[in-house]
Design a protein around this motif. Sequence first.
Motif, mmCIF file in Angstrom:
data_model
loop_
_atom_site.group_PDB
_atom_site.id
_atom_site.type_symbol
_atom_site.label_atom_id
_atom_site.label_comp_id
_atom_site.label_asym_id
_atom_site.label_seq_id
_atom_site.Cartn_x
_atom_site.Cartn_y
_atom_site.Cartn_z
ATOM 1 N N MET A 120 -24.001 -32.887 -34.278
ATOM 2 C CA MET A 120 -23.638 -33.880 -33.243
ATOM 3 C C MET A 120 -22.169 -33.410 -32.732
ATOM 4 O O MET A 120 -21.753 -33.552 -31.722
ATOM 5 N N HIS A 121 -21.229 -32.984 -33.775
ATOM 6 C CA HIS A 121 -19.870 -32.724 -33.531
ATOM 7 C C HIS A 121 -20.169 -31.535 -32.475
ATOM 8 O O HIS A 121 -19.142 -31.358 -31.643
ATOM 9 N N LEU A 122 -21.056 -30.545 -32.962
ATOM 10 C CA LEU A 122 -21.106 -29.281 -32.116
ATOM 11 C C LEU A 122 -21.433 -29.608 -30.578
ATOM 12 O O LEU A 122 -20.815 -29.175 -29.678
ATOM 13 N N ALA A 123 -22.445 -30.711 -30.403
ATOM 14 C CA ALA A 123 -22.512 -30.871 -29.208
ATOM 15 C C ALA A 123 -21.579 -31.697 -28.332
ATOM 16 O O ALA A 123 -21.661 -31.508 -27.015
ATOM 17 N N ALA A 124 -20.739 -32.370 -28.856
ATOM 18 C CA ALA A 124 -19.767 -33.158 -28.384
ATOM 19 C C ALA A 124 -18.571 -32.392 -28.199
ATOM 20 O O ALA A 124 -17.982 -32.360 -27.090
ATOM 21 N N ARG A 125 -18.328 -31.463 -29.004
ATOM 22 C CA ARG A 125 -17.292 -30.535 -28.890
ATOM 23 C C ARG A 125 -17.498 -29.198 -28.055
ATOM 24 O O ARG A 125 -16.538 -28.749 -27.558
ATOM 25 N N HIS A 126 -18.686 -28.752 -27.982
ATOM 26 C CA HIS A 126 -19.017 -27.529 -27.537
ATOM 27 C C HIS A 126 -20.116 -27.722 -26.616
ATOM 28 O O HIS A 126 -21.285 -27.247 -27.093
ATOM 29 N N PRO A 127 -20.262 -28.416 -25.748
ATOM 30 C CA PRO A 127 -21.769 -28.943 -24.990
ATOM 31 C C PRO A 127 -22.277 -27.867 -24.430
ATOM 32 O O PRO A 127 -23.650 -27.762 -24.386
ATOM 33 N N ASN A 128 -21.775 -26.718 -23.928
ATOM 34 C CA ASN A 128 -22.274 -25.819 -23.494
ATOM 35 C C ASN A 128 -23.406 -24.823 -24.369
ATOM 36 O O ASN A 128 -24.196 -24.019 -24.086
ATOM 37 N N ARG A 129 -23.156 -24.998 -25.568
ATOM 38 C CA ARG A 129 -23.997 -24.322 -26.753
ATOM 39 C C ARG A 129 -25.151 -25.264 -27.070
ATOM 40 O O ARG A 129 -26.145 -24.317 -27.661
ATOM 41 N N VAL A 130 -25.371 -26.353 -26.775
ATOM 42 C CA VAL A 130 -26.621 -27.153 -27.069
ATOM 43 C C VAL A 130 -27.338 -27.499 -26.006
ATOM 44 O O VAL A 130 -26.835 -28.240 -25.203
ATOM 45 N N ARG A 131 -28.520 -27.037 -26.169
ATOM 46 C CA ARG A 131 -29.695 -27.447 -25.285
ATOM 47 C C ARG A 131 -30.398 -28.518 -25.581
ATOM 48 O O ARG A 131 -30.887 -29.497 -24.692
ATOM 49 N N SER A 132 -30.549 -28.847 -26.629
ATOM 50 C CA SER A 132 -31.120 -30.149 -27.257
ATOM 51 C C SER A 132 -30.875 -30.462 -28.924
ATOM 52 O O SER A 132 -30.224 -29.269 -29.470
ATOM 53 N N LEU A 133 -30.826 -31.537 -29.218
ATOM 54 C CA LEU A 133 -30.517 -31.928 -30.563
ATOM 55 C C LEU A 133 -31.609 -32.382 -31.428
ATOM 56 O O LEU A 133 -32.390 -33.152 -30.853
ATOM 57 N N SER A 134 -31.999 -32.084 -32.526
ATOM 58 C CA SER A 134 -32.957 -32.721 -33.379
ATOM 59 C C SER A 134 -32.164 -32.981 -34.697
ATOM 60 O O SER A 134 -31.458 -32.317 -35.377
ATOM 61 N N LEU A 135 -32.075 -34.357 -34.759
ATOM 62 C CA LEU A 135 -31.103 -35.113 -35.702
ATOM 63 C C LEU A 135 -32.067 -35.792 -36.768
ATOM 64 O O LEU A 135 -32.780 -36.849 -36.525
ATOM 65 N N HIS A 136 -32.015 -35.229 -37.890
ATOM 66 C CA HIS A 136 -33.065 -35.802 -38.921
ATOM 67 C C HIS A 136 -32.042 -36.243 -40.257
ATOM 68 O O HIS A 136 -31.343 -35.711 -40.419
ATOM 69 N N SER A 137 -32.340 -37.643 -40.639
ATOM 70 C CA SER A 137 -31.593 -38.441 -41.621
ATOM 71 C C SER A 137 -30.361 -38.430 -41.145
ATOM 72 O O SER A 137 -29.258 -37.836 -42.110
ATOM 73 N N PRO A 138 -29.684 -38.713 -39.890
ATOM 74 C CA PRO A 138 -28.525 -38.677 -39.534
ATOM 75 C C PRO A 138 -27.426 -39.996 -39.709
ATOM 76 O O PRO A 138 -28.261 -40.856 -40.085
ATOM 77 N N TRP A 139 -26.327 -39.778 -39.798
ATOM 78 C CA TRP A 139 -25.545 -40.905 -39.675
ATOM 79 C C TRP A 139 -24.353 -40.883 -38.596
ATOM 80 O O TRP A 139 -24.032 -39.829 -38.621
ATOM 81 N N ASP A 140 -23.917 -41.824 -38.222
ATOM 82 C CA ASP A 140 -22.780 -41.769 -37.245
ATOM 83 C C ASP A 140 -21.111 -41.814 -37.937
ATOM 84 O O ASP A 140 -20.358 -41.103 -37.710
ATOM 85 N N ARG A 141 -21.138 -42.549 -38.838
ATOM 86 C CA ARG A 141 -19.856 -42.702 -39.456
ATOM 87 C C ARG A 141 -20.034 -43.376 -41.098
ATOM 88 O O ARG A 141 -21.104 -44.099 -41.313
ATOM 89 N N SER A 142 -19.584 -42.630 -41.919
ATOM 90 C CA SER A 142 -19.999 -42.947 -43.462
ATOM 91 C C SER A 142 -19.430 -44.263 -43.837
ATOM 92 O O SER A 142 -18.384 -44.435 -43.651
ATOM 93 N N ASP A 143 -20.310 -44.984 -44.391
ATOM 94 C CA ASP A 143 -19.994 -46.412 -44.525
ATOM 95 C C ASP A 143 -19.656 -46.245 -46.020
ATOM 96 O O ASP A 143 -19.904 -45.709 -46.872
ATOM 97 N N ALA A 144 -19.668 -47.677 -46.688
ATOM 98 C CA ALA A 144 -19.414 -47.810 -48.173
ATOM 99 C C ALA A 144 -20.624 -47.605 -49.068
ATOM 100 O O ALA A 144 -20.192 -46.866 -49.918
ATOM 101 N N TYR A 145 -21.675 -47.793 -48.797
ATOM 102 C CA TYR A 145 -22.873 -47.531 -49.405
ATOM 103 C C TYR A 145 -23.239 -45.794 -49.433
ATOM 104 O O TYR A 145 -23.276 -45.320 -50.593
ATOM 105 N N LEU A 146 -22.934 -45.096 -48.157
ATOM 106 C CA LEU A 146 -23.229 -43.641 -48.177
ATOM 107 C C LEU A 146 -22.245 -43.242 -48.956
ATOM 108 O O LEU A 146 -22.393 -42.231 -50.128
ATOM 109 N N LYS A 147 -20.905 -43.624 -48.902
ATOM 110 C CA LYS A 147 -19.804 -43.166 -49.884
ATOM 111 C C LYS A 147 -19.949 -43.142 -51.150
ATOM 112 O O LYS A 147 -19.653 -42.379 -52.102
ATOM 113 N N THR A 148 -20.578 -44.416 -51.749
ATOM 114 C CA THR A 148 -20.619 -44.537 -52.997
ATOM 115 C C THR A 148 -21.797 -43.612 -53.552
ATOM 116 O O THR A 148 -21.628 -42.942 -54.738
ATOM 117 N N CYS A 149 -22.899 -43.305 -52.748
ATOM 118 C CA CYS A 149 -23.922 -42.202 -53.134
ATOM 119 C C CYS A 149 -23.378 -40.797 -53.401
ATOM 120 O O CYS A 149 -23.406 -40.278 -54.588
#
Length: 270
Positions: free
Chosen positions: A100-129
Amino acid sequence: MPLTNVDGLSIHYDVQGDGDPLLLIPYLSADHACYGFQLPAYTEHFSCIAIDLPGTGDSDKPPGPYSTETYADQVDGFLGAIGIESAHVAGVSLGAGVAMHLAARHPNRVRSLSLHSPWDRSDAYLKTCVEMWRTLARSLPTVADMVIQGIFPFCFTPEMYAERPEYVDALVDFVRSRPAQPLDAFLAQSEAALAHDVSPILGDIDAPALITFGGRDLVTSTRFAEPLTSGIAESELVVFDHLLHAGLHEDPETFNRTTVDFLRRQPALR
């Protein structure tokens, strides 16, 4: 396995198949071989470039901490170094964050994205894991032991453990067969998971995106589906109701069928 130099770092990677380029970015602690169950299906249609991120596999392991932003810039440099102007990009978990950062920061590099088990921002539960895995990694003999004892139960269903013990054993053997990740490299890489936040720039992603979740996943559950699908304008959502965090390993047939369908619907390189 070929290697290239990016910002003074040796980056190892594997290339298989013919067709338009498809970059495969691994998840936390894994190297390029984590896509082994996908390559038979993917290489029928694409030239698959699977990378060892810095800190993993046979790539260099610089001091940390790492970040998904830095990884994205390194992947951009990597693609340029091997002569790939743009590619389809797939990532699982941490790899999806990098994608996702690659697509946002370097858009010309990315023709499509396949994002599996993704997350946008680490929350308290994920950080605990993640903090639990860091604690285990410090206390067990190897990072591989931590992956098997700490991460596996979040990735695979109880049914797989009960009904397919030989398959679990094979996955254990696979993890132990890969290049060992040093503890300091795992701790540095896990910092990237803890600090991950792509939410402010989701709107900058203009590549078409497939977003998949395991319906029974806890770590990156469907609680992250709405911010991702609403933030990425051209996105489609698939939930594998019977799976947890690592559907690409537990049910590769379903995973591959769904992901290849999305990729083949994208325009070919002209």
